[in-house]
Design an enzyme around this catalytic site. Structure first.
Site, PDB file in Angstrom:
ATOM      1  N   TRP A 158       0.807  -1.220   0.000  1.00  0.00           N
ATOM      2  CA  TRP A 158       0.000   0.000   0.000  1.00  0.00           C
ATOM      3  C   TRP A 158       0.838   1.267   0.000  1.00  0.00           C
ATOM      4  O   TRP A 158       0.315   2.355  -0.171  1.00  0.00           O
ATOM      5  CB  TRP A 158      -0.915   0.015   1.241  1.00  0.00           C
ATOM      6  N   ASN A 159       2.152   1.170   0.254  1.00  0.00           N
ATOM      7  CA  ASN A 159       2.885   2.429   0.471  1.00  0.00           C
ATOM      8  C   ASN A 159       3.130   3.203  -0.821  1.00  0.00           C
ATOM      9  O   ASN A 159       3.206   4.429  -0.805  1.00  0.00           O
ATOM     10  CB  ASN A 159       4.181   2.200   1.271  1.00  0.00           C
ATOM     11  N   LYS A 182      -2.593  -8.793  -7.475  1.00  0.00           N
ATOM     12  CA  LYS A 182      -3.360  -8.550  -6.251  1.00  0.00           C
ATOM     13  C   LYS A 182      -2.786  -7.314  -5.570  1.00  0.00           C
ATOM     14  O   LYS A 182      -1.684  -7.335  -5.026  1.00  0.00           O
ATOM     15  CB  LYS A 182      -3.275  -9.732  -5.275  1.00  0.00           C
ATOM     16  N   PRO A 183      -3.547  -6.197  -5.590  1.00  0.00           N
ATOM     17  CA  PRO A 183      -3.060  -5.001  -4.894  1.00  0.00           C
ATOM     18  C   PRO A 183      -3.332  -5.118  -3.396  1.00  0.00           C
ATOM     19  O   PRO A 183      -4.150  -5.945  -2.962  1.00  0.00           O
ATOM     20  CB  PRO A 183      -3.895  -3.871  -5.506  1.00  0.00           C
ATOM     21  N   ALA A 184      -2.688  -4.272  -2.605  1.00  0.00           N
ATOM     22  CA  ALA A 184      -2.919  -4.263  -1.159  1.00  0.00           C
ATOM     23  C   ALA A 184      -4.380  -3.911  -0.877  1.00  0.00           C
ATOM     24  O   ALA A 184      -4.984  -3.097  -1.586  1.00  0.00           O
ATOM     25  CB  ALA A 184      -2.007  -3.245  -0.488  1.00  0.00           C
ATOM     26  N   GLY A 236       6.686  -6.271  -0.566  1.00  0.00           N
ATOM     27  CA  GLY A 236       6.010  -6.219   0.728  1.00  0.00           C
ATOM     28  C   GLY A 236       6.971  -6.598   1.832  1.00  0.00           C
ATOM     29  O   GLY A 236       8.192  -6.464   1.691  1.00  0.00           O
ATOM     30  N   SER A 237       6.422  -7.108   2.915  1.00  0.00           N
ATOM     31  CA  SER A 237       7.250  -7.372   4.088  1.00  0.00           C
ATOM     32  C   SER A 237       8.057  -8.663   3.917  1.00  0.00           C
ATOM     33  O   SER A 237       7.668  -9.570   3.176  1.00  0.00           O
ATOM     34  CB  SER A 237       6.350  -7.484   5.319  1.00  0.00           C
ATOM     35  N   GLU A 258      10.876  -7.988  -3.431  1.00  0.00           N
ATOM     36  CA  GLU A 258      11.293  -6.649  -2.982  1.00  0.00           C
ATOM     37  C   GLU A 258      10.753  -6.501  -1.571  1.00  0.00           C
ATOM     38  O   GLU A 258       9.563  -6.236  -1.378  1.00  0.00           O
ATOM     39  CB  GLU A 258      10.699  -5.575  -3.905  1.00  0.00           C
ATOM     40  N   LEU A 259      11.616  -6.700  -0.575  1.00  0.00           N
ATOM     41  CA  LEU A 259      11.132  -6.866   0.801  1.00  0.00           C
ATOM     42  C   LEU A 259      11.537  -5.696   1.697  1.00  0.00           C
ATOM     43  O   LEU A 259      11.855  -4.620   1.216  1.00  0.00           O
ATOM     44  CB  LEU A 259      11.624  -8.216   1.332  1.00  0.00           C
ATOM     45  N   CYS A 292      10.276   1.641   1.804  1.00  0.00           N
ATOM     46  CA  CYS A 292      11.198   0.555   2.128  1.00  0.00           C
ATOM     47  C   CYS A 292      12.632   1.046   2.190  1.00  0.00           C
ATOM     48  O   CYS A 292      13.463   0.421   2.828  1.00  0.00           O
ATOM     49  CB  CYS A 292      11.056  -0.554   1.098  1.00  0.00           C
ATOM     50  N   GLU A 389      12.349  -2.640  11.232  1.00  0.00           N
ATOM     51  CA  GLU A 389      11.905  -1.600  10.298  1.00  0.00           C
ATOM     52  C   GLU A 389      10.829  -0.776  11.019  1.00  0.00           C
ATOM     53  O   GLU A 389       9.829  -1.326  11.471  1.00  0.00           O
ATOM     54  CB  GLU A 389      11.327  -2.293   9.056  1.00  0.00           C
TER      55      GLU A 389
HETATM   56  P1  NAP Z   1       2.713  -6.940   3.578  1.00  0.00           P
HETATM   57  O1  NAP Z   1       1.892  -7.050   4.792  1.00  0.00           O
HETATM   58  O2  NAP Z   1       3.745  -7.962   3.317  1.00  0.00           O
HETATM   59  O3  NAP Z   1       1.671  -6.850   2.372  1.00  0.00           O
HETATM   60  C1  NAP Z   1       2.091  -6.719   1.040  1.00  0.00           C
HETATM   61  C2  NAP Z   1       1.111  -7.426   0.124  1.00  0.00           C
HETATM   62  O4  NAP Z   1       1.122  -8.824   0.447  1.00  0.00           O
HETATM   63  C3  NAP Z   1      -0.321  -6.955   0.285  1.00  0.00           C
HETATM   64  O5  NAP Z   1      -0.945  -6.975  -0.980  1.00  0.00           O
HETATM   65  C4  NAP Z   1      -0.911  -8.024   1.190  1.00  0.00           C
HETATM   66  O6  NAP Z   1      -2.296  -8.176   1.039  1.00  0.00           O
HETATM   67  C5  NAP Z   1      -0.200  -9.245   0.658  1.00  0.00           C
HETATM   68  N1  NAP Z   1      -0.201 -10.382   1.576  1.00  0.00           N
HETATM   69  C6  NAP Z   1      -0.173 -10.382   2.917  1.00  0.00           C
HETATM   70  N2  NAP Z   1      -0.189 -11.648   3.387  1.00  0.00           N
HETATM   71  C7  NAP Z   1      -0.239 -12.471   2.310  1.00  0.00           C
HETATM   72  C8  NAP Z   1      -0.283 -13.878   2.126  1.00  0.00           C
HETATM   73  N3  NAP Z   1      -0.279 -14.726   3.161  1.00  0.00           N
HETATM   74  N4  NAP Z   1      -0.325 -14.358   0.871  1.00  0.00           N
HETATM   75  C9  NAP Z   1      -0.342 -13.533  -0.180  1.00  0.00           C
HETATM   76  N5  NAP Z   1      -0.297 -12.183  -0.080  1.00  0.00           N
HETATM   77  C10 NAP Z   1      -0.242 -11.663   1.158  1.00  0.00           C
HETATM   78  O7  NAP Z   1       3.495  -5.551   3.512  1.00  0.00           O
HETATM   79  P2  NAP Z   1       2.911  -4.103   3.692  1.00  0.00           P
HETATM   80  O8  NAP Z   1       2.812  -3.789   5.119  1.00  0.00           O
HETATM   81  O9  NAP Z   1       1.714  -3.909   2.834  1.00  0.00           O
HETATM   82  O10 NAP Z   1       4.079  -3.246   3.001  1.00  0.00           O
HETATM   83  C11 NAP Z   1       5.132  -2.756   3.712  1.00  0.00           C
HETATM   84  C12 NAP Z   1       6.376  -3.614   3.490  1.00  0.00           C
HETATM   85  O11 NAP Z   1       6.728  -3.605   2.114  1.00  0.00           O
HETATM   86  C13 NAP Z   1       7.572  -3.051   4.211  1.00  0.00           C
HETATM   87  O12 NAP Z   1       8.284  -4.092   4.804  1.00  0.00           O
HETATM   88  C14 NAP Z   1       8.375  -2.410   3.097  1.00  0.00           C
HETATM   89  O13 NAP Z   1       9.737  -2.289   3.362  1.00  0.00           O
HETATM   90  C15 NAP Z   1       8.098  -3.332   1.962  1.00  0.00           C
HETATM   91  N6  NAP Z   1       8.370  -2.679   0.688  1.00  0.00           N
HETATM   92  C16 NAP Z   1       9.471  -3.076  -0.028  1.00  0.00           C
HETATM   93  C17 NAP Z   1       9.781  -2.449  -1.229  1.00  0.00           C
HETATM   94  C18 NAP Z   1      10.992  -2.849  -2.015  1.00  0.00           C
HETATM   95  O14 NAP Z   1      11.078  -2.460  -3.176  1.00  0.00           O
HETATM   96  N7  NAP Z   1      11.913  -3.624  -1.459  1.00  0.00           N
HETATM   97  C19 NAP Z   1       8.951  -1.428  -1.718  1.00  0.00           C
HETATM   98  C20 NAP Z   1       7.826  -1.063  -0.964  1.00  0.00           C
HETATM   99  C21 NAP Z   1       7.555  -1.710   0.232  1.00  0.00           C
HETATM  100  P3  NAP Z   1      -3.332  -7.446   2.024  1.00  0.00           P
HETATM  101  O15 NAP Z   1      -3.128  -6.007   1.822  1.00  0.00           O
HETATM  102  O16 NAP Z   1      -4.659  -7.932   1.539  1.00  0.00           O
HETATM  103  O17 NAP Z   1      -2.992  -7.913   3.410  1.00  0.00           O
END
Ligand code: NAP
Length: 488
Positions: A158-159, A182-184, A236-237, A258-259, A292, A389
């Site tokens: 979502w960020n 699948k978007p956030a 994502g995370s 990309e975590l 991130c 983080e």
């Molecule tokens: P997140 O909780 O990992 O969620 C990211 C995406 O994964 C969302 O679409 C989420 O869906 C989905 N998701 C969650 N659990 C899942 C599962 N069990 N199976 C499949 N999909 C699942 O992360 P966030 O809090 O949204 O984003 C923040 C994180 O992203 C931070 O750690 C940040 O550093 C990282 N990030 C990294 C980069 C990079 O380029 N390295 C860039 C941006 C962000 P829902 O929304 O429906 O839960």
């Protein structure tokens, strides 16, 4: 609250599968809310594994013709999509600020940044070259061709509700893949507006499907187990990334991850202080600390420490947190009340262990999703703000003595996405850049990202690169063809 758009037809609330807008099979929806006000914005179709399976099948069907097109024809559609994104910048920015909270200026910036990936890959997609390899035998030649990896499944956070999608969809579509996204759950509206514009640009049905839903494990489970999907790309995370990698192992899918990050900004005594303060401010507080590559830890050498903290905190005191639509707001809310509480827990952990709050240190008064821009001193490496983080507007400023200490502290994390350093010494910039275990290093600069550079991390921050010429590789297979019997 309703979102006021110049083109209201950009506000979509259904899934987009095989070129059609549709409700979920169950009719279920989930609510999208404005983090600044807590007001509901829209109810969006909540799809699950079954609809995702249909989207994957549609993607496979659509890919056959798309892959066979000359890259130039694919590029023309992507160029048109890029133009439409730019033309609709204001509406896309309004949707983003409403659902994500960042200021309108930041949203406009993200739309331009997101669009730049579509343009870049429209161009780069025409330059997918192979090789001819001289073989040890005189009657043979080895040829290497690059082919699209296949149906791509993408999951985004979502960020950055726009750019994290275009960094994946751009290269995937440019080289001939189809994609299911699948978007956030917090920010599906930006994704749905993007796919509407892709549709208007003439992207054939089935090539870009969006499956919004509140049951991420169900959608992700289908994406990672369906044998038709050849590649999963995730931003994502780190914990979710690890889970998806495990799930992908059963069908040996390729993955790009990309975590999370834990970026250090290392400021040496010989740094240009004003430059370092300005860079650290941007790196820390952009998107209210929710990127991130945000500075997570400021590491400042002892000789410049007090002067740095004074200037840095003075600048932070000028920030105005508030609704992203308010022109006087410099920093918007964080994404949710849960996120604000989690940020506060990390600050209170530091305070309980002896940290000093120079400024901030409390939830904001503007609502449950706000947190005061915060600066902490007297912090150490056992605190959560060092290890984890933060993902919020909190800057812990750590003190170090020597260059060796700085490198050790900077690398003392399982993450390895971005790091920054400030020094006027040429030798030190090289030495420290090379010693930092990170995928990206900014020297005297923290605004390091653009479409032309390879973005990505090492260690538990992920694998693969997005953007730049390297960003195509993640969507290509390398095929070797041996031409034999050439003497006949
Ligand atoms: P997140 O909780 O990992 O969620 C990211 C995406 O994964 C969302 O679409 C989420 O869906 C989905 N998701 C969650 N659990 C899942 C599962 N069990 N199976 C499949 N999909 C699942 O992360 P966030 O809090 O949204 O984003 C923040 C994180 O992203 C931070 O750690 C940040 O550093 C990282 N990030 C990294 C980069 C990079 O380029 N390295 C860039 C941006 C962000 P829902 O929304 O429906 O839960």
């Amino acid at each position: 609250m309703t979102i006021q758009l110049q083109d209201p037809s950009l506000l979509k609330t259904q899934a987009f599968i095989d070129g059609l807008w549709m409700d979920s099979d169950s009719g279920e929806t989930f609510a999208v809310t404005d983090p600044a006000t807590g007001q509901p914005l829209a109810d969006v179709a909540s799809v699950g594994a079954t609809e995702t399976r249909r989207a994957i099948a549609a993607a496979e069907r659509a890919m056959t013709e798309w892959t066979a097109l000359p890259a130039k024809s694919r590029s023309e559609i992507l160029e048109k999509w890029h133009r439409l994104i730019i033309e609709n910048t204001e509406d896309l920015a309004v949707i983003m600020t409403a659902e994500q909270g960042k200021t309108l200026a930041e949203s406009r910036g993200e739309v331009a940044y997101g669009a730049s990936f579509i343009k870049w890959f429209a161009e780069e997609g025409k330059r997918v070259y192979g090789d001819i390899i001289p073989t040890p035998q005189t009657d043979r030649r080895g040829v290497v061709v690059k082919q699209p990896v296949g149906v791509v499944a993408a999951i985004t956070p979502w960020n950055f509700p726009n750019a994290m999608i275009t960094r994946k969809a751009g290269p995937a579509l440019a080289v001939g893949c189809a994609i299911v996204l699948k978007p956030a759950a917090e920010t599906p509206l930006s994704a749905l507006a993007l796919v509407e514009l892709a549709n208007r640009a003439g992207l054939p049905a089935g090539l870009f499907n969006v499956v919004p839903g509140s049951d991420a494990p169900s959608i992700g489970g289908e994406m990672t187990s369906n044998p038709t999907v050849k590649k999963v790309t995730f931003t994502g995370s780190t914990p979710v990334g690890k889970l998806l990698m495990q799930q992908c192992a059963n069908t040996v899918k390729r993955t790009s991850m990309e975590l999370g990050g834990n970026a250090p900004v290392v400021i040496f005594d010989d740094a240009d202080l004003d430059l370092a303060v300005a860079g650290a401010l941007t790196a820390k507080y952009r998107n209210s600390g929710q990127t991130c590559i945000c500075a997570n830890r400021l590491l400042v050498q002892e000789g410049i420490y007090d002067a740095f903290v004074e200037k840095f905190a003075a600048a932070v005191s000028e920030f105005r947190i508030g609704n992203g639509f308010d022109a006087s707001t410099t920093h918007g809310p964080v994404i949710s009340e849960k996120a604000a509480k989690e940020i506060d827990a990390k600050v209170q952990n530091a305070v309980a262990e002896g940290a000093t709050v120079v400024i901030g240190g409390q939830p904001g008064e503007q609502g449950g999703c706000f947190y005061q821009p915060t600066v902490l001193t007297n912090v150490n490496d056992s605190m959560r703000v060092f290890r984890e983080e933060i993902f919020g507007p909190v800057a812990p400023v750590f003190k170090f003595k020597t260059e060796e200490d700085a490198v050790r502290m900077a690398n003392d994390t399982e993450f390895g996405l971005a790091a920054y350093l400030y020094t006027e010494s040429m030798g030190r910039s090289w030495r420290v850049s090379e010693a930092l275990e990170y995928g990206m290093v900014g020297v005297n600069e923290t605004a390091i990202s653009s479409e032309v550079i390879p973005f990505g991390g090492v260690k538990e921050s992920g694998q693969g690169r997005e953007g730049s010429k390297y960003g195509l590789d993640d969507y290509l297979e390398t095929k070797y063809i041996c031409f034999g019997a050439l003497q006949r």
